[in-house]
Design an enzyme around this catalytic site. Structure first.
Site, PDB file in Angstrom:
ATOM      1  N   ASP A  73      37.669  34.546  48.322  1.00  0.00           N
ATOM      2  CA  ASP A  73      38.938  33.887  48.637  1.00  0.00           C
ATOM      3  C   ASP A  73      38.738  32.456  49.109  1.00  0.00           C
ATOM      4  O   ASP A  73      39.219  32.054  50.177  1.00  0.00           O
ATOM      5  CB  ASP A  73      39.706  34.672  49.709  1.00  0.00           C
ATOM      6  CG  ASP A  73      39.883  36.132  49.367  1.00  0.00           C
ATOM      7  OD1 ASP A  73      40.186  36.421  48.199  1.00  0.00           O
ATOM      8  OD2 ASP A  73      39.726  36.990  50.256  1.00  0.00           O
ATOM      9  N   GLU A 231      48.939  37.679  44.326  1.00  0.00           N
ATOM     10  CA  GLU A 231      48.401  37.286  45.629  1.00  0.00           C
ATOM     11  C   GLU A 231      47.699  35.937  45.500  1.00  0.00           C
ATOM     12  O   GLU A 231      47.518  35.408  44.405  1.00  0.00           O
ATOM     13  CB  GLU A 231      47.422  38.340  46.146  1.00  0.00           C
ATOM     14  CG  GLU A 231      46.279  38.623  45.188  1.00  0.00           C
ATOM     15  CD  GLU A 231      45.492  39.875  45.553  1.00  0.00           C
ATOM     16  OE1 GLU A 231      45.864  40.566  46.519  1.00  0.00           O
ATOM     17  OE2 GLU A 231      44.503  40.148  44.856  1.00  0.00           O
TER      18      GLU A 231
END
Length: 542
Positions: A73, A231
């Site tokens: 991420d 997401e």
């Protein structure tokens, strides 16, 4: 006759499993500039400190991973000539280490931004606005079943200094906040699922309610994915448009699931137009080098060009976690971003020529300086866990906690090599048990420990007492992880080693068998009563 290890493995059909395989797709061949290199994957990467993998090949090219090992991420911000980046750190504290670079390829750690435990943190957003740095941090408390999910914000005016205490933004049911500033100066957090919420002008609280503003692009029904799961929304303003970069397809599971899509709007308020060539990034075959590629951020390069940073699992090495990848981005004639680099198995020309750029840090530690938070982290620490550590004259004193690694918060360190060894000189008090570990989480770990009388085996997260310990309360211990084949060695002096009579295979110690999105990390623990003294932790990539 001398037999090459790779040839020997080929003869028994284990090359792909134990070494991994470097694949070259037509897309990669068309979009990158290959560099001559050894065919063996374990020799393909340039080697840096302690033989650790690094991206910079030293000839104007780099080879992914950008950040080897568990760096999922990625969130990156450009600040003048400087770049700063951080990653999800989940249950490891101190967390959210800030990394710095001048060339987008070589990175140095500055230090952890998050020291107060707010739960398992993932998909942070690092941004700068009006001279202040902010980190927006989604988290889930892990201490009790059914614990809440929320997002926090911390801030600093000096990214090399201290960060504020976390402020709870009271955002349940959403993850992966992405900061954006509208054409009117308004501040927003874009959230998972195509939602958003307005921020106050100081960015430290929310205004109003969450609203749904975007329906992400849907992939064909016959694509093999983990789940839709929109997401990781990231907003970039370029030219006349706001570009919304999103991940869909699930972040693990089937290698072909995770992907990068894009939409754009001339207003932060929409409407959002889907990119006509979605998805921009996707693993299309299990033969590719990098699996489950997604969660991208766009960033302007040192020369005004553009790049995308995202993550992926390495083929055959889920245990290393999701690793950070760097790919070139171009802008099409119809003003859309396009990702290059193919499957990223081949070298790519660096964003800029750089000299004297050192990447990474030494993982060997003589415990003469404090590397807590920069290198070492506790797993799910209590509020006062740091008080267990003291350092005196090159010795790390670690107070005992719990009865095993499962309830005693071991100290762990992330690594990015497919094969490595680590060792340490360990001395225990009478009532203590200590040892070296390969640690995924409190239910999935392995290693060897000892008390003053016996060894204890740690396998599958279970403890089994073993035969007599001939070394007593002090010994040197070494762990070798050779592409998931693990061996243990003991020594009285750290020079002459005896192989322990049990070995292990750990290729299944990863998210797809255990969950949690973590990685298998070296570490050590101290349990029972009293304390353990650790000296001369040494790491070496093989």
């Amino acid at each position: 006759m001398t037999v090459n290890r790779r040839d020997a493995l080929k003869s028994v059909g284990l090359t792909g499993l134990l070494l991994g395989t470097t694949f070259r797709s037509p897309a990669a061949a068309a979009q990158t500039e290959p560099v001559d290199r050894c065919d063996a994957p374990d020799l393909a990467w340039p080697r840096g400190i302690e033989g650790q993998r690094k991206a910079d090949m030293g000839n104007g090219s780099f080879l992914n991973p950008l950040m080897a090992g568990d760096h999922p991420d990625p969130s990156i911000v450009k600040d003048g000539d400087d770049y700063y980046m951080t990653f999800s750190t989940f249950n490891a504290y101190p967390g959210l280490v800030i990394w710095h670079s001048k060339d987008l390829v070589n990175w140095q750690p500055i230090g952890p931004a998050l020291t107060k435990n707010v739960g398992s943190v993932w998909a942070p957003e690092l941004t700068k606005h009006d001279g202040r740095f902010y980190l927006y941090i989604p988290s889930k408390e892990t201490a009790t079943p059914g614990s809440k999910t929320t997002s926090w914000v911390i801030y600093t005016d000096d990214i090399r200094g201290e960060w504020s205490d976390p402020i709870d933004l009271q955002l349940p049911y959403h993850i992966d906040p992405g900061h954006a500033v509208g054409e009117d100066g308004s501040r927003w957090l874009f959230l998972s699922g195509g939602d958003r919420i307005r921020l106050s002008d100081d960015g430290l609280s929310t205004v109003g309610e969450v609203e749904h503003v975007y329906d992400p692009w849907r992939y064909p029904d016959d694509w093999i994915v983990e789940g839709f799961a929109p997401e990781g929304p990231k907003i970039t303003r370029h030219g006349d448009y706001f570009y919304l970069i999103t991940a869909v397809g699930g972040t693990a599971g089937p290698p072909t699931g995770h992907m990068v899509i894009a939409a754009r709007s001339k207003s932060i308020n929409g409407p959002w137009e889907q990119h006509p060539r979605n998805p921009l990034v996707r693993t299309e075959s299990m033969d590719e080098k990098w699996w489950s590629r997604g969660h991208a951020t766009l960033v302007e390069g040192p020369k005004g060009d553009w790049w995308g940073v995202y993550h992926g699992y390495e083929n055959g090495f889920w245990t290393l976690g999701r690793q950070a990848l760097l790919a070139p981005v171009t802008w099409s004639d119809d003003d859309w971003p396009e990702f290059g680099g193919g499957d990223l198995s081949q070298p790519i020309k660096k964003p800029v020529e750089s000299r004297n750029q050192v990447h990474g840090q030494a993982l060997s530690d003589d415990f003469s300086t404090d590397k807590y938070g920069i290198q070492w982290n506790f797993f799910e620490p209590g509020a006062d866990e740091a008080k267990r550590i003291t350092r005196k004259n090159g010795v790390l004193h670690l107070a005992a906690s719990g009865v095993s690694p499962a309830d005693g918060s071991p100290l762990i360190v992330g690594v990015g090599d497919q094969a490595y060894e680590f060792e340490c000189d360990i001395e225990i008090d009478d009532g203590a048990t200590a040892g070296l570990l390969l640690f995924y989480d409190d239910k999935q770990y392995c290693g060897v420990g000892f008390d003053k009388d016996r060894y204890v085996m740690h396998q599958y997260g279970l403890e089994r007492h073993r035969r007599h310990n001939p070394f007593g309360k002090r010994l040197h211990m070494k762990v070798v992880n050779d592409r998931h084949i693990v061996s243990f060695f003991m020594s009285a002096d750290g020079k002459s080693w005896d192989r322990f009579d049990r070995g292990m295979e750990v290729s299944g110690y990863h998210h797809n068998t255990r969950g949690g999105f973590l990685a298998l990390k070296p570490g050590f623990y101290s349990a029972g009563e009293g304390e353990t003294r650790f000296r001369n932790f040494r790491y070496r990539a093989l």
